[in-house]
Motif scaffolding. Structure first.
Motif, mmCIF file in Angstrom:
data_model
loop_
_atom_site.group_PDB
_atom_site.id
_atom_site.type_symbol
_atom_site.label_atom_id
_atom_site.label_comp_id
_atom_site.label_asym_id
_atom_site.label_seq_id
_atom_site.Cartn_x
_atom_site.Cartn_y
_atom_site.Cartn_z
ATOM 1 N N GLY A 23 0.816 -1.202 0.000
ATOM 2 C CA GLY A 23 0.000 0.000 0.000
ATOM 3 C C GLY A 23 0.848 1.250 0.000
ATOM 4 O O GLY A 23 1.953 1.280 -0.552
ATOM 5 N N LEU A 24 0.325 2.307 0.641
ATOM 6 C CA LEU A 24 0.994 3.597 0.700
ATOM 7 C C LEU A 24 1.248 3.994 2.147
ATOM 8 O O LEU A 24 0.405 3.789 3.020
ATOM 9 C CB LEU A 24 0.141 4.681 0.029
ATOM 10 N N TYR A 25 2.418 4.581 2.377
ATOM 11 C CA TYR A 25 2.859 5.034 3.689
ATOM 12 C C TYR A 25 2.802 6.556 3.660
ATOM 13 O O TYR A 25 3.531 7.202 2.923
ATOM 14 C CB TYR A 25 4.284 4.519 3.894
ATOM 15 N N LEU A 26 1.907 7.158 4.456
ATOM 16 C CA LEU A 26 1.700 8.603 4.468
ATOM 17 C C LEU A 26 2.136 9.159 5.814
ATOM 18 O O LEU A 26 1.669 8.713 6.859
ATOM 19 C CB LEU A 26 0.220 8.927 4.232
ATOM 20 N N ASN A 31 6.757 18.335 6.632
ATOM 21 C CA ASN A 31 6.222 18.369 5.280
ATOM 22 C C ASN A 31 5.653 16.997 4.940
ATOM 23 O O ASN A 31 6.265 15.977 5.271
ATOM 24 C CB ASN A 31 7.316 18.730 4.273
ATOM 25 N N PRO A 32 4.502 16.939 4.291
ATOM 26 C CA PRO A 32 3.885 15.631 3.994
ATOM 27 C C PRO A 32 4.630 14.871 2.907
ATOM 28 O O PRO A 32 5.062 15.450 1.914
ATOM 29 C CB PRO A 32 2.471 15.999 3.538
ATOM 30 N N ILE A 33 4.768 13.565 3.117
ATOM 31 C CA ILE A 33 5.395 12.691 2.134
ATOM 32 C C ILE A 33 4.570 11.411 2.018
ATOM 33 O O ILE A 33 3.840 11.038 2.936
ATOM 34 C CB ILE A 33 6.864 12.341 2.482
ATOM 35 N N ALA A 34 4.688 10.748 0.874
ATOM 36 C CA ALA A 34 4.007 9.466 0.642
ATOM 37 C C ALA A 34 4.951 8.558 -0.117
ATOM 38 O O ALA A 34 5.723 9.013 -0.961
ATOM 39 C CB ALA A 34 2.721 9.678 -0.156
ATOM 40 N N ARG A 35 4.927 7.273 0.193
ATOM 41 C CA ARG A 35 5.778 6.317 -0.512
ATOM 42 C C ARG A 35 5.128 4.941 -0.481
ATOM 43 O O ARG A 35 4.261 4.658 0.346
ATOM 44 C CB ARG A 35 7.171 6.272 0.112
#
Length: 292
Positions: free
Chosen positions: A207-210, A217-221
Motif C-alpha cells: 500500500g501507501l505510507y503517508l 512536510n507531507p510525504i508518501a511512498r
C-alpha cells in the motif's frame, strides 16, 4: 449462479450497516471462518472472473483460493442462504451526539477485531528511506488489544523507536494502520493504507505510507509488508530491529523490494516555500527545491 452475486451484495449491505460478521454467520447457520472466506475471497474473485469465464469455471477458480468452502455444500444451500440473508435487517442505531466521525472511527475499530485474525502476526516492511538511497526495513505487529476492543498495531522504525497505534480493516478490501510518530505531547500522524488481497490468509500486504518528514512536510511512498510469523507475542516483537540497507548491500531478494518501492515515482514529497504570498510562481520554485 445469480444467487452468488445477490448474496455478496446482501452481505456487503449488512456489513456496511453495522452488522458483525459473526452475527451474519450465526443467522445463516454457517461457521464464521467459512463465511469470512466466502465474503473476502471467493465471491469477489468469482465476480471478477465472470468477466472472462463461464459461471462454472469462475466459481471453480474462486474456490481454489481457499480450502474451507465446499462447492457441493455451497450450491446446495444457496437458496436457503439467500432467503435468510434477505430476512436479516440491520438494527438502526439512535443518532449519536458529539463528533460523528470519531464515533465512526471507534465503531470501525471495534468491528475490525473480528477480521484481525486473517492478518494477525509479525511482518517486515520494505520502503524507501527519505534520507538516504537505502531500503528501509521495519518490523510490524498486527494483533488484537488486551480487551479485544480494537486492532492493535506496533512498529519499530529504522532508528529503533517503537510506536503503537490502531488499525481499521474495512470490508476485506482495505486497511488503515495509524500511529503517532512523535513523542507526546507532539502529534504527527502516520497512516499506512493497505490494499487487502482476495486471499484468506495473505503473506504479503502492500500500500501507501503517508507521514510527515522531520520538517513536518507531507510525504508518501510505497510500502510492502511481508509476513514473518503468525505469532503475536509482543515480547518477541520487541526483540526485532529496524534498519537501513544501502543499495550496494542488498541481497537479490531485498533488491526486488527496493525496485518496487524505491524508484522514481514511488516517493512523493511537498515542502513549504518561504514567500510573502502564494501564487503560481511558488509552485515552480517548490518543484525546483525538491530536486536539490
Amino acid at each position: 449462479m445469480n444467487e452468488l452475486t445477490e448474496i455478496y451484495k446482501r452481505i456487503e449491505y449488512l456489513r456496511n450497516n453495522g452488522v458483525k460478521m459473526k452475527e451474519i454467520a450465526d443467522w445463516v447457520d454457517m461457521a464464521p471462518s467459512v463465511l469470512s472466506a466466502l465474503y473476502s475471497s471467493v465471491l469477489p474473485s468469482y465476480l471478477e472472473l465472470l468477466k472472462t469465464k463461464s459461471p462454472e469455471n469462475a466459481l471453480d477458480d474462486a474456490l481454489a483460493l481457499v480450502n474451507n468452502v465446499s462447492k457441493k455444500r455451497l450450491l446446495g444451500n444457496l437458496g436457503e442462504i439467500k432467503e435468510r440473508l434477505f430476512n436479516m435487517e440491520p438494527v438502526l442505531e439512535a443518532p449519536v451526539s458529539g463528533n460523528p466521525f470519531l464515533h465512526l472511527l471507534e465503531k470501525e475499530m471495534h468491528q475490525s477485531v473480528e477480521e484481525a485474525y486473517n492478518y494477525s502476526g509479525t511482518y517486515l516492511s520494505y520502503s524507501l528511506s527519505s534520507s538516504t538511497d537505502s531500503l528501509k526495513i521495519e518490523p510490524y505487529i498486527i494483533c488484537t488489544s488486551e480487551n479485544s476492543d480494537y486492532v492493535k498495531v506496533g512498529m519499530i522504525n529504522a532508528y529503533h523507536s517503537v510506536h503503537w497505534g490502531s488499525g481499521i480493516i474495512n470490508n476485506h478490501q482495505n486497511s488503515y494502520l495509524m500511529f503517532n510518530e512523535r513523542e507526546l505531547p507532539q502529534f504527527a500522524m502516520v497512516t499506512i493504507y493497505l490494499q487487502l488481497p482476495h486471499y484468506e490468509y495473505p503473506n504479503m500486504l502492500k500500500g501507501l505510507y503517508l507521514c510527515l518528514d522531520y520538517n513536518h512536510n507531507p510525504i508518501a511512498r510505497r510500502i510492502v509488508m511481508v509476513k514473518q510469523s503468525d505469532s503475536t507475542d509482543e515480547q518477541a516483537f520487541m526483540e526485532m530491529e529496524g534498519k537501513l540497507i544501502p543499495k550496494t548491500e542488498l541481497t537479490p531478494e531485498q533488491e526486488l523490494y527496493y525496485n518496487y518501492t524505491c524508484q522514481e515515482g514511488d516517493y512523493i514529497k511537498t515542502c513549504t516555500v518561504p514567500s510573502p504570498k502564494l501564487d503560481e510562481s511558488d509552485l515552480e520554485r517548490e518543484k525546483k527545491m525538491l530536486k536539490i
